[in-house]
Structures are given as structure tokens and as C-alpha cells.
Design a protein around this motif. Structure first.
Motif, PDB file in Angstrom:
ATOM      1  N   TRP A   1      61.131   2.759  28.021  1.00 21.18           N
ATOM      2  CA  TRP A   1      60.713   3.585  26.886  1.00 21.18           C
ATOM      3  C   TRP A   1      60.253   5.001  27.241  1.00 21.18           C
ATOM      4  CZ3 TRP A   1      55.775   5.376  27.199  1.00 21.18           C
ATOM      5  CH2 TRP A   1      54.897   4.685  28.032  1.00 21.18           C
ATOM      6  N   PRO A   2      59.849   5.332  28.484  1.00 17.81           N
ATOM      7  CA  PRO A   2      59.293   6.665  28.749  1.00 17.81           C
ATOM      8  C   PRO A   2      60.207   7.826  28.387  1.00 17.81           C
ATOM      9  CG  PRO A   2      58.768   5.192  30.564  1.00 17.81           C
ATOM     10  CD  PRO A   2      59.726   4.465  29.680  1.00 17.81           C
ATOM     11  N   ALA A   3      61.507   7.708  28.654  1.00 14.79           N
ATOM     12  CA  ALA A   3      62.416   8.808  28.325  1.00 14.79           C
ATOM     13  C   ALA A   3      62.442   9.058  26.829  1.00 14.79           C
ATOM     14  CB  ALA A   3      63.819   8.495  28.847  1.00 14.79           C
ATOM     15  N   THR A   4      62.434   7.984  26.043  1.00 14.92           N
ATOM     16  CA  THR A   4      62.392   8.126  24.581  1.00 14.92           C
ATOM     17  C   THR A   4      61.098   8.782  24.136  1.00 14.92           C
ATOM     18  OG1 THR A   4      63.777   6.157  24.307  1.00 14.92           O
ATOM     19  CG2 THR A   4      62.503   6.875  22.394  1.00 14.92           C
ATOM     20  N   ALA A   5      59.991   8.413  24.753  1.00 17.47           N
ATOM     21  CA  ALA A   5      58.695   8.980  24.383  1.00 17.47           C
ATOM     22  C   ALA A   5      58.663  10.488  24.606  1.00 17.47           C
ATOM     23  CB  ALA A   5      57.585   8.303  25.178  1.00 17.47           C
ATOM     24  N   ARG A   6      59.168  10.952  25.720  1.00 14.75           N
ATOM     25  CA  ARG A   6      59.168  12.387  26.001  1.00 14.75           C
ATOM     26  C   ARG A   6      60.111  13.130  25.051  1.00 14.75           C
ATOM     27  NH1 ARG A   6      56.495  13.751  30.630  1.00 14.75           N
ATOM     28  NH2 ARG A   6      57.466  15.799  30.524  1.00 14.75           N
ATOM     29  N   LEU A   7      61.244  12.529  24.741  1.00 16.03           N
ATOM     30  CA  LEU A   7      62.194  13.150  23.817  1.00 16.03           C
ATOM     31  C   LEU A   7      61.597  13.258  22.417  1.00 16.03           C
ATOM     32  CD1 LEU A   7      65.183  14.163  23.655  1.00 16.03           C
ATOM     33  CD2 LEU A   7      65.770  11.858  22.902  1.00 16.03           C
ATOM     34  N   VAL A   8      60.973  12.184  21.950  1.00 12.50           N
ATOM     35  CA  VAL A   8      60.378  12.176  20.613  1.00 12.50           C
ATOM     36  C   VAL A   8      59.190  13.133  20.556  1.00 12.50           C
ATOM     37  CG1 VAL A   8      59.118  10.748  18.949  1.00 12.50           C
ATOM     38  CG2 VAL A   8      61.174   9.865  20.056  1.00 12.50           C
ATOM     39  N   ARG A   9      58.415  13.201  21.603  1.00 15.94           N
ATOM     40  CA  ARG A   9      57.275  14.125  21.621  1.00 15.94           C
ATOM     41  C   ARG A   9      57.737  15.570  21.482  1.00 15.94           C
ATOM     42  NH1 ARG A   9      54.915  17.255  25.603  1.00 15.94           N
ATOM     43  NH2 ARG A   9      52.706  17.787  25.238  1.00 15.94           N
ATOM     44  N   ALA A  10      58.790  15.936  22.211  1.00 14.23           N
ATOM     45  CA  ALA A  10      59.307  17.306  22.129  1.00 14.23           C
ATOM     46  C   ALA A  10      59.816  17.621  20.720  1.00 14.23           C
ATOM     47  CB  ALA A  10      60.420  17.497  23.149  1.00 14.23           C
ATOM     48  N   GLN A  11      60.520  16.677  20.109  1.00 13.19           N
ATOM     49  CA  GLN A  11      61.036  16.891  18.764  1.00 13.19           C
ATOM     50  C   GLN A  11      59.898  16.946  17.742  1.00 13.19           C
ATOM     51  OE1 GLN A  11      63.947  17.700  17.998  1.00 13.19           O
ATOM     52  NE2 GLN A  11      64.129  17.381  15.787  1.00 13.19           N
ATOM     53  N   THR A  12      58.881  16.123  17.916  1.00 14.91           N
ATOM     54  CA  THR A  12      57.743  16.126  16.999  1.00 14.91           C
ATOM     55  C   THR A  12      56.976  17.436  17.070  1.00 14.91           C
ATOM     56  OG1 THR A  12      57.534  13.723  17.233  1.00 14.91           O
ATOM     57  CG2 THR A  12      55.641  14.899  16.330  1.00 14.91           C
ATOM     58  N   LEU A  13      56.810  17.961  18.271  1.00 14.10           N
ATOM     59  CA  LEU A  13      56.139  19.255  18.419  1.00 14.10           C
ATOM     60  C   LEU A  13      56.914  20.351  17.696  1.00 14.10           C
ATOM     61  CD1 LEU A  13      55.041  19.143  22.172  1.00 14.10           C
ATOM     62  CD2 LEU A  13      53.541  19.067  20.163  1.00 14.10           C
ATOM     63  N   ALA A  14      58.249  20.302  17.776  1.00 14.42           N
ATOM     64  CA  ALA A  14      59.062  21.309  17.093  1.00 14.42           C
ATOM     65  C   ALA A  14      58.946  21.173  15.580  1.00 14.42           C
ATOM     66  CB  ALA A  14      60.525  21.164  17.526  1.00 14.42           C
ATOM     67  N   VAL A  15      58.879  19.942  15.088  1.00 20.15           N
ATOM     68  CA  VAL A  15      58.764  19.721  13.635  1.00 20.15           C
ATOM     69  C   VAL A  15      57.391  20.162  13.138  1.00 20.15           C
ATOM     70  CG1 VAL A  15      58.679  17.944  11.847  1.00 20.15           C
ATOM     71  CG2 VAL A  15      60.458  17.868  13.590  1.00 20.15           C
ATOM     72  N   GLU A  16      56.348  19.832  13.871  1.00 17.71           N
ATOM     73  CA  GLU A  16      54.986  20.140  13.410  1.00 17.71           C
ATOM     74  C   GLU A  16      54.662  21.628  13.491  1.00 17.71           C
ATOM     75  OE1 GLU A  16      51.712  17.827  14.272  1.00 17.71           O
ATOM     76  OE2 GLU A  16      52.656  15.980  13.580  1.00 17.71           O
TER      77      GLU A  16
ATOM     78  N   GLY B   1      46.934  16.550   3.000  1.00 24.01           N
ATOM     79  CA  GLY B   1      47.699  15.430   3.545  1.00 24.01           C
ATOM     80  C   GLY B   1      47.071  14.902   4.820  1.00 24.01           C
ATOM     81  N   GLY B   2      46.848  13.603   4.891  1.00 23.71           N
ATOM     82  CA  GLY B   2      46.262  12.985   6.071  1.00 23.71           C
ATOM     83  C   GLY B   2      47.296  12.716   7.149  1.00 23.71           C
ATOM     84  N   HIS B   3      46.845  12.062   8.209  1.00 24.30           N
ATOM     85  CA  HIS B   3      47.748  11.781   9.322  1.00 24.30           C
ATOM     86  C   HIS B   3      48.910  10.891   8.877  1.00 24.30           C
ATOM     87  CE1 HIS B   3      45.044  13.725  12.080  1.00 24.30           C
ATOM     88  NE2 HIS B   3      44.052  12.886  11.814  1.00 24.30           N
ATOM     89  N   ALA B   4      48.606   9.848   8.111  1.00 23.69           N
ATOM     90  CA  ALA B   4      49.653   8.926   7.674  1.00 23.69           C
ATOM     91  C   ALA B   4      50.684   9.631   6.793  1.00 23.69           C
ATOM     92  CB  ALA B   4      49.038   7.745   6.923  1.00 23.69           C
ATOM     93  N   HIS B   5      50.209  10.520   5.903  1.00 25.90           N
ATOM     94  CA  HIS B   5      51.128  11.237   5.016  1.00 25.90           C
ATOM     95  C   HIS B   5      52.018  12.188   5.808  1.00 25.90           C
ATOM     96  CE1 HIS B   5      52.541  13.423   1.470  1.00 25.90           C
ATOM     97  NE2 HIS B   5      52.303  14.528   2.151  1.00 25.90           N
ATOM     98  N   VAL B   6      51.427  12.950   6.710  1.00 26.35           N
ATOM     99  CA  VAL B   6      52.200  13.927   7.481  1.00 26.35           C
ATOM    100  C   VAL B   6      53.235  13.228   8.364  1.00 26.35           C
ATOM    101  CG1 VAL B   6      52.071  15.701   9.278  1.00 26.35           C
ATOM    102  CG2 VAL B   6      50.384  15.669   7.433  1.00 26.35           C
ATOM    103  N   ILE B   7      52.805  12.158   9.035  1.00 28.87           N
ATOM    104  CA  ILE B   7      53.726  11.449   9.932  1.00 28.87           C
ATOM    105  C   ILE B   7      54.798  10.706   9.142  1.00 28.87           C
ATOM    106  CG2 ILE B   7      53.920   9.584  11.620  1.00 28.87           C
ATOM    107  CD1 ILE B   7      51.166  10.357  12.662  1.00 28.87           C
ATOM    108  N   GLY B   8      54.378   9.985   8.096  1.00 25.69           N
ATOM    109  CA  GLY B   8      55.319   9.157   7.351  1.00 25.69           C
ATOM    110  C   GLY B   8      56.271   9.936   6.470  1.00 25.69           C
ATOM    111  N   LYS B   9      55.794  10.998   5.853  1.00 31.25           N
ATOM    112  CA  LYS B   9      56.602  11.742   4.889  1.00 31.25           C
ATOM    113  C   LYS B   9      57.361  12.924   5.499  1.00 31.25           C
ATOM    114  CE  LYS B   9      55.508   9.416   1.159  1.00 31.25           C
ATOM    115  NZ  LYS B   9      56.514   8.705   0.343  1.00 31.25           N
ATOM    116  N   HIS B  10      56.872  13.463   6.590  1.00 31.12           N
ATOM    117  CA  HIS B  10      57.473  14.688   7.126  1.00 31.12           C
ATOM    118  C   HIS B  10      57.983  14.548   8.561  1.00 31.12           C
ATOM    119  CE1 HIS B  10      56.096  16.839   3.586  1.00 31.12           C
ATOM    120  NE2 HIS B  10      54.868  16.374   3.783  1.00 31.12           N
ATOM    121  N   VAL B  11      57.162  13.988   9.436  1.00 33.56           N
ATOM    122  CA  VAL B  11      57.530  13.957  10.850  1.00 33.56           C
ATOM    123  C   VAL B  11      58.633  12.924  11.115  1.00 33.56           C
ATOM    124  CG1 VAL B  11      56.713  13.502  13.193  1.00 33.56           C
ATOM    125  CG2 VAL B  11      55.286  14.801  11.602  1.00 33.56           C
TER     126      VAL B  11
END
Length: 294
Positions: free
Chosen positions: A163-178, A191-201
């Protein structure tokens, strides 16, 4: 409003499919996977499972291909064609299950590390780096040796180490989205953490996760075949790796029984190639920067 959103999503899905279908390699890979999966599902209906029992083997050991046994027999007299057919089920099941576990862990870690930041990100990424520097196959072998032998252990060993390669890839994409303005607006509107992550990220990250999943399945199937070839698989289940293990242990090479070695090895190659072709085509479709490299 909801109807408009779903109509836009359906239109986007149709456009994505049309573009994917224009990639001949991806389409060939998808058709190949469909045929292999269909054969695996129909195995109980089209074949007699009793032929897998060594006490009911219908042939002699290491019979060459013939009209009765199209791919010859193994060291016990069982049909290699039947073994390869049923081995498809276990190899695909373990590969897909391990991939789902790996991608799930990697996505959760990557999104959490990028979204929360601070000490949470530092802790999660150091944990990820620890697993990343360890040879995943060696760690999977260690887990398979310590834990009880079975398909669940193989799935856990592969999923918990890849899973580590996926984690680093997703982290980079999440930083770009946020970093985009609509995330700031959502937070400013309460919007709370759940709303931002679930609806947007997650909606923005999932296409990349899906592409990564198709590519990860290939590695998981190879890992399962390797562990089974080393004798660490489930001894009660037939997979392509266990067939190669049996061929190696019982001297198929010295017996010149090439028909016992080629079918399972070719099965691994074809499935891995099909998943890789689908993954590369999806990657090109969903990543605009790669569209000019077709």
C-alpha cells in the motif's frame, strides 16, 4: 439540481468510455479480462470438479497432450487444462482481494496525511516510508510464514505490504486538490472534515485511485504466484503459483513435461498484461498530460 448533477456524471462517463474504446490496447486488454473472468465464473458449470481430486485422477502421470488431455497431465495424472482453468479462480480472487485491501489502506493513509497535515502527516508519512524501504516480497514471505497458511493469509500479506506507493500517490493528488479555491470556499462556509473529504476530495482523487488499482492488481497476482511457487500458499487450493510449485518439486523439467509449466506461466503473463494494458489506457484517458503520448 440532483438530476442535473447525475446527467453530467453520465455524460462524463460516456465520454470517458468513448475515449477508452479508442485505445486499441486498452480495449483488447478489457476484452481479454472479460473472457478470463467469464471462464473462471463458468468453471463449476462447464467442468467436473472431481477431476481435481488426486485420488480420482483419470490419467497417468506426465502424459503429453493428446485428444483426451489437451494440455497433458500433471505428476498425479490430473488434467493440466482443468487445473489451469480452476487455478484462474484462485489467482484472480487473491489478486483482486489483495489489491482492494492495499488500495483501501493506501487511500485512507494518503488522504488523511494530506488533509490533516501537521504531526498527523509527519507520523503517517514516516510510517509509510518505513514500509516503503522494506522489500515488500520479503515482508510478505515473513508474514506468510508466521501466520496460518490459507488464502486469507496470502491476501493479508500482499495487501499489508503493497500500500505505501498508493498512499504517496494519493497524498500528492489530495494536496493538489485541496489547494484549489472551491476547497477554501467549502471550509469558509462551515464544511467539516467529513464534508470536505467526502464531497470534494474523494470524488477528485478516485479516478486516479481507480487507475492505480488496475495496475496494482497485476503486481498482486504476480506476488500471489510467487508466494505459492515458494510453497507458502494454501495447500488445499489450486492456483497458477501452486501448479508451478508442484511442477518444480516433482521434476517436470527433468521429465521434459513442458505442458505442466507453460499453461500456468502463460496464464500469469496474459492476465498481468491485460490488467497493465487496461491501466495504461485508463491512465491516458484520465490524465490530460498523457493524451499527446499515445
Amino acid at each position: 439540481m440532483t438530476a442535473i448533477v447525475w446527467e453530467r456524471r453520465r455524460a462524463a462517463a460516456r465520454a470517458t468510455w468513448r475515449e477508452f474504446a479508442s485505445h486499441r490496447g486498452g480495449l483488447v486488454g478489457l476484452l481479454g479480462l472479460g473472457a478470463i473472468a467469464l471462464l473462471a465464473l463458468l468453471a463449476p458449470l462447464l467442468t467436473d470438479q472431481t477431476g481435481l481430486d488426486v485420488t480420482r485422477a483419470p490419467g497417468r502421470p506426465f502424459e503429453p497432450p493428446s485428444g483426451e488431455f489437451w494440455l497433458g497431465t500433471d505428476n498425479t495424472g490430473r488434467s493440466v487444462l482443468l487445473l489451469t482453468w480452476w487455478g484462474t479462480r484462485v489467482s484472480l480472487l487473491v489478486g483482486l482481494s489483495a489489491t482492494v485491501l492495499s488500495v483501501l489502506i493506501g487511500t485512507l493513509v494518503g488522504v488523511a496525511a494530506a488533509h490533516f497535515g501537521g504531526w498527523t502527516s509527519a507520523l503517517l508519512m514516516r510510517f509509510t516510508d518505513f514500509f516503503l524501504v522494506l522489500p515488500s516480497l520479503v515482508l510478505a514471505i515473513a508474514l506468510s510464514t508466521v501466520l496460518p497458511r490459507g488464502l486469507g493469509t496470502i491476501v493479508l500479506a500482499i495487501g499489508a505490504t503493497s500500500w505505501p506507493a498508493t498512499a504517496r500517490l494519493v497524498r500528492a493528488q489530495t494536496l493538489a486538490v485541496e489547494a484549489r479555491p472551491f476547497i477554501e470556499r467549502a471550509k469558509a462556509l462551515g464544511g467539516g472534515h467529513a464534508h470536505v473529504i467526502g464531497k470534494h476530495v474523494l470524488p477528485a482523487v478516485l479516478p486516479l485511485v481507480f487507475v492505480n488499482t488496475t495496475l496494482t492488481v497485476a503486481g498482486a497476482i504476480i506476488a500471489e504466484s510467487t508466494l505459492s511457487f515458494l510453497g507458502l500458499g494454501d495447500p488445499t487450493q489450486i492456483s497458477w503459483g501452486s501448479m508451478l510449485h508442484a511442477a518444480n518439486v516433482h521434476g517436470a523439467v527433468s521429465q521434459r513435461a513442458w505442458w505442466f509449466l507453460v499453461p500456468p506461466g502463460l496464464g500469469v503473463v496474459l492476465v498481468v498484461l491485460a490488467f497493465t494494458m487496461c491501466g495504461r489506457a485508463l491512465e491516458t484517458v484520465l490524465n490530460p498530460r498523457l493524451k499527446g503520448e499515445r
